[in-house]
Design a protein around this motif. Structure first.
Motif, PDB file in Angstrom:
ATOM      1  N   ASN A   6       0.798  -1.229   0.000  1.00 57.31           N
ATOM      2  CA  ASN A   6       0.000   0.000   0.000  1.00 57.31           C
ATOM      3  C   ASN A   6       0.829   1.275   0.000  1.00 57.31           C
ATOM      4  O   ASN A   6       0.347   2.343   0.380  1.00 57.31           O
ATOM      5  CB  ASN A   6      -0.981   0.028   1.178  1.00 57.31           C
ATOM      6  N   GLU A  22      -9.961  11.331  -7.538  1.00 59.52           N
ATOM      7  CA  GLU A  22      -9.501  10.533  -6.401  1.00 59.52           C
ATOM      8  C   GLU A  22      -8.287   9.689  -6.749  1.00 59.52           C
ATOM      9  O   GLU A  22      -7.955   8.750  -6.033  1.00 59.52           O
ATOM     10  CB  GLU A  22     -10.637   9.629  -5.911  1.00 59.52           C
ATOM     11  N   ASN A  23      -7.628  10.022  -7.869  1.00 62.80           N
ATOM     12  CA  ASN A  23      -6.519   9.206  -8.339  1.00 62.80           C
ATOM     13  C   ASN A  23      -5.195   9.962  -8.321  1.00 62.80           C
ATOM     14  O   ASN A  23      -5.138  11.145  -8.708  1.00 62.80           O
ATOM     15  CB  ASN A  23      -6.773   8.719  -9.772  1.00 62.80           C
ATOM     16  N   PRO A  37      -5.782   4.722  -7.285  1.00 58.73           N
ATOM     17  CA  PRO A  37      -6.694   5.416  -6.358  1.00 58.73           C
ATOM     18  C   PRO A  37      -5.955   5.844  -5.094  1.00 58.73           C
ATOM     19  O   PRO A  37      -5.269   5.032  -4.468  1.00 58.73           O
ATOM     20  CB  PRO A  37      -7.763   4.359  -6.051  1.00 58.73           C
ATOM     21  N   LEU A  38      -6.088   7.106  -4.727  1.00 58.65           N
ATOM     22  CA  LEU A  38      -5.386   7.614  -3.550  1.00 58.65           C
ATOM     23  C   LEU A  38      -5.863   6.926  -2.280  1.00 58.65           C
ATOM     24  O   LEU A  38      -5.072   6.689  -1.356  1.00 58.65           O
ATOM     25  CB  LEU A  38      -5.593   9.131  -3.440  1.00 58.65           C
ATOM     26  N   HIS A  39      -7.148   6.571  -2.217  1.00 58.94           N
ATOM     27  CA  HIS A  39      -7.675   5.980  -0.978  1.00 58.94           C
ATOM     28  C   HIS A  39      -7.117   4.582  -0.725  1.00 58.94           C
ATOM     29  O   HIS A  39      -7.292   4.034   0.360  1.00 58.94           O
ATOM     30  CB  HIS A  39      -9.208   5.954  -1.004  1.00 58.94           C
ATOM     31  N   ASN A  40      -6.456   3.986  -1.727  1.00 60.26           N
ATOM     32  CA  ASN A  40      -5.847   2.667  -1.533  1.00 60.26           C
ATOM     33  C   ASN A  40      -4.428   2.744  -0.970  1.00 60.26           C
ATOM     34  O   ASN A  40      -3.808   1.716  -0.718  1.00 60.26           O
ATOM     35  CB  ASN A  40      -5.793   1.902  -2.857  1.00 60.26           C
ATOM     36  N   GLU A  42      -1.282   4.120   1.653  1.00 61.04           N
ATOM     37  CA  GLU A  42      -0.868   4.613   2.965  1.00 61.04           C
ATOM     38  C   GLU A  42       0.272   5.610   2.836  1.00 61.04           C
ATOM     39  O   GLU A  42       0.483   6.428   3.726  1.00 61.04           O
ATOM     40  CB  GLU A  42      -0.406   3.454   3.849  1.00 61.04           C
ATOM     41  N   CYS A  60      -3.206  14.259   0.101  1.00 58.35           N
ATOM     42  CA  CYS A  60      -2.478  13.354   0.992  1.00 58.35           C
ATOM     43  C   CYS A  60      -2.630  13.796   2.449  1.00 58.35           C
ATOM     44  O   CYS A  60      -2.840  12.964   3.347  1.00 58.35           O
ATOM     45  CB  CYS A  60      -1.003  13.314   0.606  1.00 58.35           C
ATOM     46  N   ARG A  63      -6.111  12.968   3.775  1.00 57.83           N
ATOM     47  CA  ARG A  63      -6.382  11.537   3.965  1.00 57.83           C
ATOM     48  C   ARG A  63      -5.329  10.852   4.820  1.00 57.83           C
ATOM     49  O   ARG A  63      -5.311   9.638   4.948  1.00 57.83           O
ATOM     50  CB  ARG A  63      -6.479  10.846   2.606  1.00 57.83           C
ATOM     51  N   VAL A  65      -2.166  10.401   4.204  1.00 61.84           N
ATOM     52  CA  VAL A  65      -1.250   9.594   3.393  1.00 61.84           C
ATOM     53  C   VAL A  65       0.128  10.246   3.457  1.00 61.84           C
ATOM     54  O   VAL A  65       0.284  11.414   3.091  1.00 61.84           O
ATOM     55  CB  VAL A  65      -1.729   9.503   1.925  1.00 61.84           C
TER      56      VAL A  65
END
Length: 343
Positions: A6, A22-23, A37-40, A42, A60, A63, A65
């Motif tokens: 991740n 979101e990418n 995808p950014l939500h995938n 860490e 980032c 979220r 990240v």
């Protein structure tokens, strides 16, 4: 670009990162070469100078990240994070473990077991591949000693005892290291490890490459939010990257020692690029340092199947994978730290 555990690694120095909806989008020379995808994710680690868009930095941060910047050579530059609770909790767990004698001993034993295991398999490979060119019985005896010392390490009841077993194993390993030098033996005579200063060309190469490896591991620990200066085996003192020194133990034989041997045995380096000072110190000249750095960068691009992930990774990514695995262990996501075991 490569996604591992991740975390997105962007290894091209000419890449620029942006945010499209979101990418995460990776561009090279204004051409899109990948998106995730950014939500995938860490974390994102960029080995380049072109940077990222403000929108991606904000995404980032929002979220949580982690976004890390390193030079193309792997030198840590900076880390951008959002909410700090993740790193605070991770580092507090690291500090607590470092102060706990039992926990720190177990993690220190794991690192040393990895070091001895990997050193032994370097000897076993030499026996398999070059048995006719070396003193096979002598190398076999050293390999058996390392095998036996692993049991002693597992049974260590204190760090002092552990350091004693590790020192004895290292002495035996370096006692036959000259057998692994198959070419240019006159120019690269090795009679034992010497550090400050290195007293022969082999030790000069080893010390230089160990420094490169330490810098890489320090940067890897920074990218996952760990404190490189608080370790488990090596004593903490100002300016000493103790955790990095712990983590390089398992990687020294397979990344540094094998690399130095290949430089010598493939005649990439020669004895003419060393000078001896009045105090006995042997130094590399600027031409040789440049050549070693170039070959080190090439070595990091070679691939292997990671023994724990079972995925193809570049050798240069191995310290970053190990740092991630250590962070996951400290967070409680793994039951133990999966030390790097090469065979």
């Amino acid at each position: 670009m490569k996604k591992l555990l991740n975390t997105l690694y962007v290894t091209s120095e000419n890449s620029y990162l942006g945010l499209d909806g979101e990418n995460v989008v990776v561009y090279e020379e204004k051409e899109e070469i990948g998106r995730l995808p950014l939500h995938n994710l860490e974390g994102i680690v960029s080995f380049g100078y072109r940077g990222v868009s403000p929108a991606l930095m904000g995404g980032c941060a929002e979220r949580n990240v982690s976004l890390c910047f390193l030079s193309p050579q792997g030198k840590f530059l900076a880390r951008v994070t959002g909410k700090v609770k993740g790193n605070v909790i991770l580092r507090q767990r690291q500090y607590d473990g470092s102060r706990d004698e039992g926990e720190s001993l177990e993690l220190a034993k794991t690192c040393i077991l990895g070091k001895i295991y990997n050193a032994r398999w370097i000897l076993e490979r030499a026996i398999r591949d070059h048995g006719m060119q070396i003193d096979e019985e002598r190398v076999k005896e050293a390999s058996q000693y390392l095998k036996n010392s692993m049991e002693l390490v597992r049974g260590s009841v204190s760090k002092d005892q552990l350091r004693g077993y590790e020192g004895e194993a290292a002495s035996v390993y370096f006692g036959v290291f000259d057998q692994l030098i198959l070419q240019q033996k006159k120019d690269f005579l090795f009679q034992g490890r010497s550090r400050r200063p290195p007293l022969d060309p082999v030790n000069a190469l080893l010390s230089f490459v160990y420094t490169l490896l330490t810098n890489t591991v320090t940067a890897a620990l920074e990218t996952v939010g760990l404190d490189p200066y608080v370790g488990y085996l090596h004593t903490d003192r100002p300016g000493r990257a103790s955790l990095a020194l712990d983590l390089i133990e398992e990687l020294r034989p397979v990344l540094a020692d094998r690399f130095v041997l290949s430089l010598i045995n493939k005649r990439i380096v020669s004895g003419k690029n060393f000078t001896r000072k009045e105090n006995g110190a042997v130094l590399m000249d600027a031409e040789l340092r440049k050549k070693v750095l170039t070959e080190w960068q090439n070595k990091k691009k070679e691939t292997l199947t990671h023994p724990y992930l079972k995925e193809k990774v570049e050798w240069g990514m191995v310290p970053y994978v190990q740092a991630m695995l250590l962070a996951r262990y400290l967070r409680g996501d793994l039951d133990g730290y999966p030390v790097f075991l090469w065979k």
